[in-house]
Design a protein around this motif. Structure first.
Motif, PDB file in Angstrom:
ATOM      1  N   PHE A 260       0.690  -1.307   0.035  1.00  0.00           N
ATOM      2  CA  PHE A 260      -0.054  -0.105  -0.059  1.00  0.00           C
ATOM      3  C   PHE A 260       0.802   1.197   0.113  1.00  0.00           C
ATOM      4  O   PHE A 260       1.717   1.452   0.780  1.00  0.00           O
ATOM      5  N   GLY A 261       0.380   2.417  -0.808  1.00  0.00           N
ATOM      6  CA  GLY A 261       0.988   3.646  -0.683  1.00  0.00           C
ATOM      7  C   GLY A 261       1.622   4.026  -2.172  1.00  0.00           C
ATOM      8  O   GLY A 261       1.855   3.190  -2.759  1.00  0.00           O
ATOM      9  N   ARG A 262       1.495   5.162  -2.529  1.00  0.00           N
ATOM     10  CA  ARG A 262       1.890   5.700  -3.771  1.00  0.00           C
ATOM     11  C   ARG A 262       3.248   5.543  -4.135  1.00  0.00           C
ATOM     12  O   ARG A 262       3.699   5.180  -5.180  1.00  0.00           O
ATOM     13  N   HIS A 263       4.290   5.566  -3.011  1.00  0.00           N
ATOM     14  CA  HIS A 263       5.703   5.481  -3.132  1.00  0.00           C
ATOM     15  C   HIS A 263       5.900   3.738  -3.424  1.00  0.00           C
ATOM     16  O   HIS A 263       7.060   3.502  -3.939  1.00  0.00           O
ATOM     17  N   GLN A 264       4.775   3.009  -3.368  1.00  0.00           N
ATOM     18  CA  GLN A 264       5.110   1.609  -3.770  1.00  0.00           C
ATOM     19  C   GLN A 264       4.855   1.619  -5.318  1.00  0.00           C
ATOM     20  O   GLN A 264       5.595   0.361  -5.855  1.00  0.00           O
ATOM     21  N   MET A 301       3.793   0.008   5.714  1.00  0.00           N
ATOM     22  CA  MET A 301       2.269   0.202   5.516  1.00  0.00           C
ATOM     23  C   MET A 301       1.553  -1.079   5.586  1.00  0.00           C
ATOM     24  O   MET A 301       0.761  -1.240   4.630  1.00  0.00           O
ATOM     25  N   GLN A 302       1.735  -2.019   6.458  1.00  0.00           N
ATOM     26  CA  GLN A 302       1.012  -3.267   6.566  1.00  0.00           C
ATOM     27  C   GLN A 302      -0.108  -3.086   7.390  1.00  0.00           C
ATOM     28  O   GLN A 302       0.086  -2.843   8.733  1.00  0.00           O
ATOM     29  N   VAL A 332       6.268   9.389   3.286  1.00  0.00           N
ATOM     30  CA  VAL A 332       5.698   8.547   2.427  1.00  0.00           C
ATOM     31  C   VAL A 332       4.499   7.670   3.297  1.00  0.00           C
ATOM     32  O   VAL A 332       3.439   7.315   2.759  1.00  0.00           O
ATOM     33  N   ALA A 333       4.965   7.338   4.576  1.00  0.00           N
ATOM     34  CA  ALA A 333       3.789   7.124   5.312  1.00  0.00           C
ATOM     35  C   ALA A 333       2.763   7.719   5.542  1.00  0.00           C
ATOM     36  O   ALA A 333       1.334   7.659   5.405  1.00  0.00           O
ATOM     37  N   ALA A 334       2.965   9.219   5.730  1.00  0.00           N
ATOM     38  CA  ALA A 334       2.041  10.197   5.942  1.00  0.00           C
ATOM     39  C   ALA A 334       1.022  10.284   4.575  1.00  0.00           C
ATOM     40  O   ALA A 334      -0.296  10.499   4.806  1.00  0.00           O
ATOM     41  N   ALA A 335       1.818  10.059   3.529  1.00  0.00           N
ATOM     42  CA  ALA A 335       0.935  10.430   2.203  1.00  0.00           C
ATOM     43  C   ALA A 335       0.076   9.143   2.119  1.00  0.00           C
ATOM     44  O   ALA A 335      -1.058   9.232   1.695  1.00  0.00           O
ATOM     45  N   ALA A 336       0.398   7.887   2.658  1.00  0.00           N
ATOM     46  CA  ALA A 336      -0.442   6.655   2.230  1.00  0.00           C
ATOM     47  C   ALA A 336      -1.684   6.847   3.264  1.00  0.00           C
ATOM     48  O   ALA A 336      -2.632   6.494   2.890  1.00  0.00           O
TER      49      ALA A 336
END
Length: 447
Positions: A260-264, A301-302, A332-336
């Motif tokens: 999960f997340g845009r960075h992925q 982000m699990q 990146v965690a905050a963006a997710a």
């Protein structure tokens, strides 16, 4: 666990205990001891299948996960060496097998470490050096089609930087971290990472800041290494929730990553670019899509969907786990989390524990616009963990409300006593050591 398994684990733990006593420092960068070990082992690092060497600050593990899943979906056997581990040291060593790799068994790992211990003959060496030598030994002894090798810290003097001619050198995003070892400027850190680049070996590079990119480009030129850089040689975009990848060989429209997340999307794009740049393994679009969909990488982000901890928090709440620990990891965690909030709005609580050498204020500032509720917790049984009072002070300096709990379970129980109109979204973050502790408590260690 049966008696035989208990005995194997005890034997492995005993070896690791002996090895840990060989050097007074946990980290002591340098290659002299590594070269000595490998020579005494008859150079297993020269007997490996094609190696993809991965350096960078953030996203190394996820990129390796995409590479491994994709190559396995293409029918290949893939060895992988990653660090740090979350719950068990075995997680660092994945042995390639037909149909999918497996974590090394206690007995196999113990035997490899004992062989390294014998040739080392009591001389000073760090645990990371000794286990890296064991990884090369295991990978040379077990047939496979590829080796994925993740840098531990930095690159230039990292124990993994002993393979003379890898198939590819990969550099994930470079940011400020480990300044006590790598320097206090982005340029100095990028130089340490870029030092894995070998003469004539393709370099596949994620999107970087201008300062870091200039260093990487200069090193690639000096080593006459072809450079495949994001947004120049290849592009990855999100379109209608799908991953769209393009380079000079064409365009691929693929499903979104499972992680999960845009960075992925960026990490998956880097893995795709690597395999398309070297063309060693003949991966087709079906394998790329299947790999992106199946890649797993714990504590990034699990979402915890089962396990012991779910019953402790407010009923109906979500619990997410992320091992991010630097400013970019927090971003990146905050963006997710922002993406999650757009889909389903819930109040956010951040439970954080960090290591003493991390910039807590820079990390936690990323969450200031998302929550005003931070719970600081210690990281149990971990040397150099940040005292909770110091972590709480960093939160207060950001103008955020903070409370202190003696542990993860206590923090969740305290939240369960609060009256929420909508069950909260809980993020546990700040350290991979904390993440490993959480997975252990939850009864869901990496398989």
């Amino acid at each position: 666990m049966n008696a035989s398994a208990d005995s194997a684990k005890a034997s492995l733990d005993a070896v690791i205990g002996r090895l840990s006593a060989l050097h007074q420092k946990r980290i002591d960068l340098g290659l002299e001891r590594m070269h000595r070990l490998l020579e005494r082992l008859d150079h297993p690092e020269r007997k490996l299948p094609p190696v993809i060497h991965v350096a960078g600050t953030n996203g190394k593990g996820s990129t390796v996960a995409y590479l491994r899943a994709t190559l396995e979906k293409a029918g290949l056997r893939v060895h992988a060496y990653t660090s740090p581990y979350l719950v068990r040291i075995n997680e660092c060593f994945r042995l390639g097998r037909a149909g999918g790799g497996v974590l090394v068994s206690d007995d196999e790992l113990r035997a490899a470490l004992e062989q390294v211990e014998r040739v080392n003959a009591g001389e000073p060496a760090t645990v990371f050096e000794l286990k890296t030598a064991a990884a090369f030994l295991l990978f040379a002894q077990n047939p496979a089609d590829a080796v994925l090798l993740e840098v531990g810290l930095g690159g230039r003097l990292d124990s993994t930087n002993v393979v003379d001619t890898p198939a590819a050198c990969v550099i994930t995003p470079v940011s400020m971290d480990h300044m006590d070892f790598l320097g206090d400027t982005l340029a100095s850190i990028a130089a340490e990472k870029a030092a894995i680049i070998k003469r004539g070996v393709p370099v596949i590079c994620a999107e970087q800041t201008g300062e870091a990119m200039a260093v990487i480009e200069a090193q690639a030129r000096q080593m006459r290494a072809p450079l495949f850089a994001a947004n120049e040689s290849w592009h990855v975009n999100v379109e209608h929730g799908r991953l769209v990848y393009s380079d000079e060989r064409g365009l691929m429209d693929l499903a979104a990553p499972r992680l999960f997340g845009r960075h992925q999307f960026d990490n998956a794009g880097l893995a795709i670019a690597t395999l398309r740049a070297i063309q060693t393994f003949g991966v087709n679009q079906a394998a790329f899509e299947a790999g992106i969909l199946s890649a797993e990488w714990p504590a990034r982000m699990q979402r915890l969907t089962s396990g012991e901890l779910l019953a402790l928090g407010p009923q109906g709440s979500e619990i997410w786990l992320d091992g991010g620990h630097n400013a970019e990891g927090g971003r990146v965690a905050a963006a997710a989390l922002g993406d999650l909030e757009e889909r389903v709005s819930r109040p956010l609580v951040v439970i954080a524990g960090m290591m003493a050498n991390k910039d807590a204020k820079a990390f936690l500032a990323n969450f200031a616009g998302l929550t005003r509720h931070i719970i600081a917790v210690p990281i149990p049984d971990t040397e150099n963990a940040m005292p909770v009072d110091r972590l709480a002070d960093a939160v207060r300096n950001l103008g955020m409300r903070v409370e202190i709990a003696p542990g993860i379970e206590a923090a969740l129980r305290s939240l369960a006593k609060l009256a929420y109109e909508v069950p909260p979204r809980i993020l546990i973050t700040g350290s991979l050591y904390l993440a490993g502790h959480v997975l252990g408590l939850n009864g869901t260690p990496p398989a």
